[in-house]
Design a protein around this motif. Sequence first.
Motif, mmCIF file in Angstrom:
data_model
loop_
_atom_site.group_PDB
_atom_site.id
_atom_site.type_symbol
_atom_site.label_atom_id
_atom_site.label_comp_id
_atom_site.label_asym_id
_atom_site.label_seq_id
_atom_site.Cartn_x
_atom_site.Cartn_y
_atom_site.Cartn_z
ATOM 1 N N HIS A 213 0.830 -1.203 0.000
ATOM 2 C CA HIS A 213 0.000 0.000 0.000
ATOM 3 C C HIS A 213 0.868 1.259 0.000
ATOM 4 C CE1 HIS A 213 -4.110 -1.519 0.313
ATOM 5 N NE2 HIS A 213 -3.679 -2.459 1.143
ATOM 6 N N SER A 214 1.976 1.246 0.742
ATOM 7 C CA SER A 214 2.872 2.406 0.781
ATOM 8 C C SER A 214 3.488 2.667 -0.581
ATOM 9 C CB SER A 214 3.985 2.175 1.821
ATOM 10 O OG SER A 214 3.458 2.058 3.122
ATOM 11 N N ILE A 215 3.861 1.601 -1.279
ATOM 12 C CA ILE A 215 4.462 1.744 -2.618
ATOM 13 C C ILE A 215 3.480 2.440 -3.556
ATOM 14 C CG2 ILE A 215 5.258 0.479 -4.648
ATOM 15 C CD1 ILE A 215 6.290 -1.682 -2.713
ATOM 16 N N VAL A 216 2.234 1.977 -3.518
ATOM 17 C CA VAL A 216 1.204 2.542 -4.399
ATOM 18 C C VAL A 216 0.940 4.006 -4.057
ATOM 19 C CG1 VAL A 216 -1.237 2.429 -4.977
ATOM 20 C CG2 VAL A 216 0.117 0.329 -4.889
ATOM 21 N N ALA A 217 0.903 4.323 -2.760
ATOM 22 C CA ALA A 217 0.641 5.702 -2.328
ATOM 23 C C ALA A 217 1.723 6.653 -2.806
ATOM 24 C CB ALA A 217 0.533 5.757 -0.810
ATOM 25 N N ASN A 218 2.929 6.121 -3.023
ATOM 26 C CA ASN A 218 4.055 6.957 -3.456
ATOM 27 C C ASN A 218 4.329 6.849 -4.954
ATOM 28 O OD1 ASN A 218 4.657 7.973 -0.885
ATOM 29 N ND2 ASN A 218 5.856 6.151 -0.365
ATOM 30 N N SER A 219 3.354 6.356 -5.718
ATOM 31 C CA SER A 219 3.543 6.259 -7.168
ATOM 32 C C SER A 219 2.344 6.870 -7.887
ATOM 33 C CB SER A 219 3.716 4.796 -7.597
ATOM 34 O OG SER A 219 2.475 4.134 -7.654
ATOM 35 N N PRO A 220 2.575 7.553 -9.019
ATOM 36 C CA PRO A 220 1.467 8.170 -9.769
ATOM 37 C C PRO A 220 0.691 7.125 -10.565
ATOM 38 C CG PRO A 220 3.530 8.519 -10.934
ATOM 39 C CD PRO A 220 3.884 7.799 -9.655
ATOM 40 N N GLY A 221 -0.570 6.956 -10.235
ATOM 41 C CA GLY A 221 -1.405 6.037 -11.008
ATOM 42 C C GLY A 221 -1.236 4.577 -10.657
ATOM 43 N N GLY A 222 -0.508 4.285 -9.560
ATOM 44 C CA GLY A 222 -0.333 2.897 -9.170
ATOM 45 C C GLY A 222 -1.560 2.347 -8.474
ATOM 46 N N LYS A 223 -1.573 1.025 -8.240
ATOM 47 C CA LYS A 223 -2.717 0.405 -7.580
ATOM 48 C C LYS A 223 -2.279 -0.878 -6.893
ATOM 49 C CE LYS A 223 -7.370 -1.451 -8.355
ATOM 50 N NZ LYS A 223 -8.429 -1.761 -9.350
#
Length: 380
Positions: A213-223
């Motif tokens: 979840h942290s990775i996604v929160a720090n990436s544009p358009g991730g999920k």
Amino acid sequence: MVRCVDCEVYCRNRLYWARIIGFVVCLCLVFLYICQGPPALKVNSLSGKVSSLHVPDKVSSASLGRGPLNVVIVYAFDCTNWTSAWYTVDGIFWMVQEKLTYFAGSCLGYIYVISTPNTYTLDMKVVDPTETKETGYTKFAWHRMTCTKNMASGLAEAHKMISSCGHHNSIILFFSDGLVNKGDFFDGTQNFVSKVPVHTFTLAGDAYNHVLHSIVANSPGGKFHATAVPERPNLSSPFSKLLDSLLGATPKDDEKPPGTVSGREPLDVVIISAFDSTNSTPAWYTVDNEIFWLVQEKLTHFANSCMGYIYVMSTPNMYTSDMKVVDPADTKETGYRKFDWRRLKCTKNMASGLAEAHKMISSRGYHDGVILFFSDGLIN
């Protein structure tokens, strides 16, 4: 006599000018032919027109509305041994490879870690349509290096690979085995800020989900994709469609939900040889040489059916399995061509292969599946 000579000179002059005029006329006709195009092509085409635009030798994917795509697959788990997680992501690699062949000029890369020793391996290159799971992958810029701090589970290195392509139309597919992994390779993951979309997946447990979840929160358009990846994703139509949506591809006909043929639904069968297959015993020949091919032949009448098998070798303590859509070209005479072949160590609670058989069938959503379980009558 003089008059005859004059006549001859006069005739030769006329012939000379006639040839000059004829040559000029021919040049004009050739010029008109080039400018207007072959008459036959225009006559045989309704509203046809010969274009003066230059046609390139190769048509790029951009001209088809699909630009090149750069993808890096991160194996965010310890790959020291060939585990189920490794086999699963390796299958996904070849699924992505095949899909990217429709995006000319696309690049595909990977990175994985081997904790013993503390090293990581990576490579990235333009997708080669001639490379398949059967032919294998030809190394291009292959590197194996010692892990260092703040590698962020390979995300930092993935960005370095993508940067050579200018971060243009790129994504990272990040796969965790659901376990908490420690070491240099995984250091700094939660604080890493990505420049491209990162899509995170779990293969089993949820112990690492807070990091995903942290990775996604720090990436544009991730999920973060909450549904666990099926163990054999290349047999899963829903997962294939998910990849299509992430890559911007169009699902192929054979990736659509299975239909009926003559009123017969597809059937998924797993054959379990529930006896020690270390040696080729009469029991092994009976199940492998006879029953397997009997079922294979019968399933050819149920379009899009799947056939799998699992057997154990007590020396060493390993089991082997495979499953694929039934191929009518595979017969007892031609032999069986591997598809998602795996050989792994046996673990507790395998229930004589029934647990693994269920995992294989689950890739298709338990859709009309059956397990055929064969014992040699001995206590194993």
